[in-house]
Design an enzyme around this catalytic site. Sequence first.
Site, PDB file in Angstrom:
ATOM      1  N   GLU A 165     -32.787 -22.562   2.808  1.00 32.11           N
ATOM      2  CA  GLU A 165     -33.491 -21.588   1.966  1.00 32.11           C
ATOM      3  C   GLU A 165     -32.557 -20.452   1.591  1.00 32.11           C
ATOM      4  O   GLU A 165     -31.776 -19.975   2.410  1.00 32.11           O
ATOM      5  CB  GLU A 165     -34.711 -21.040   2.712  1.00 32.11           C
ATOM      6  CG  GLU A 165     -35.554 -20.065   1.905  1.00 32.11           C
ATOM      7  CD  GLU A 165     -36.849 -19.674   2.621  1.00 32.11           C
ATOM      8  OE1 GLU A 165     -37.276 -18.517   2.458  1.00 32.11           O
ATOM      9  OE2 GLU A 165     -37.405 -20.523   3.339  1.00 32.11           O
ATOM     10  N   ASP A 169     -33.071 -16.739  -0.253  1.00 32.38           N
ATOM     11  CA  ASP A 169     -34.095 -15.794  -0.703  1.00 32.38           C
ATOM     12  C   ASP A 169     -33.503 -14.633  -1.479  1.00 32.38           C
ATOM     13  O   ASP A 169     -32.481 -14.061  -1.090  1.00 32.38           O
ATOM     14  CB  ASP A 169     -34.835 -15.183   0.497  1.00 32.38           C
ATOM     15  CG  ASP A 169     -35.616 -16.206   1.295  1.00 32.38           C
ATOM     16  OD1 ASP A 169     -36.037 -17.204   0.705  1.00 32.38           O
ATOM     17  OD2 ASP A 169     -35.815 -15.993   2.498  1.00 32.38           O
ATOM     18  N   GLU A 218     -35.599 -11.300  -2.380  1.00 34.88           N
ATOM     19  CA  GLU A 218     -36.912 -10.679  -2.202  1.00 34.88           C
ATOM     20  C   GLU A 218     -36.856  -9.231  -2.681  1.00 34.88           C
ATOM     21  O   GLU A 218     -36.053  -8.444  -2.186  1.00 34.88           O
ATOM     22  CB  GLU A 218     -37.327 -10.727  -0.732  1.00 34.88           C
ATOM     23  CG  GLU A 218     -37.515 -12.146  -0.219  1.00 34.88           C
ATOM     24  CD  GLU A 218     -37.842 -12.199   1.260  1.00 34.88           C
ATOM     25  OE1 GLU A 218     -38.764 -12.949   1.635  1.00 34.88           O
ATOM     26  OE2 GLU A 218     -37.175 -11.499   2.043  1.00 34.88           O
TER      27      GLU A 218
END
Length: 309
Positions: free
Chosen positions: A112, A114, A116
């Site tokens: 993953e 990210d 954010e």
Amino acid sequence: MSKLSYNLIFSIIILVFLCLGLRSSAFTNLNTLSFEESLSPLFGDANLVRSPDDLSVRLLLDKYTGSGFISSNMYQHGFYSSMIKLPADYTAGVVVAFYTSNGDVFQKTHDELDIEFLGNIKGKPWRFQTNLYGNGSTPRGREERYRLWFDPSKEFHLKPMALYATIWDASDWATSGGKYKANYKFAPFVAEFKSFSLDGCSVDPIQEVPVDCADSVEFLESQDYSAINSHQRAAMRRFRQRFMYYSYCYDTVRYPEPPPECVIVPAEKDRFRDTGRLKFGGTEARERRRNRRQQRPEIESDPDERKLL
């Protein structure tokens, strides 16, 4: 090159683009797609509002649930971009995420990457956080946090990424370590996405026949965004010096010994010496499952008695 290696390249690319302040004029040769052609709802379907021409989508967060979308296919590698406009005014506790993941298929060994965006109280700027997991290494967060030098709620901005976009409530950690919570008096919080573009090699995660991605690799490597020149590397260093306010590599509270991939810069080490007090929370996927469990059917006669999630 592995999926994880491509994700690392995406991480560098997105930060360079942020560093250079690129907007919608950064890419003029991308083929834009409709929502139907490339994406599917992920959760909170009632809070996902598609435009009449299907070229943009609004993700809403209210006191009952957030929302999100996912690419219709999984990709061995690729380039995904969207113009993004974030909620305005009081957004403490709100997180808008734009990220790659295969966690819905490989739950214990997923990769993953990210990006954010972390909301804030009114008058304070949005910030963003990067994070990377490889082979299910979720207990070892690799967060870095940056301040934004522009207001992302005023206009659309273009950032490359892949696969998922969500909006959700992270009141327990997102703003000042959970000091400021999401205030649903200001709801719904709305993040808007448009100008979807996707180039890559799509794969079926459960098929056993290898996919030939040679043409896709050749195309991606021929694009300007596939490599970083010396000017962009220098800009990246300036960006980190000016806007980064946390790096996991210098957090001796979480990691007494820096993770092996960290390159320790003495000036950065001194600047981030006391940043180990920041708070980090769970993932959007966990919040998504919680929302699904706690959602209540709407009661037309007495909506004020519904409980906050």
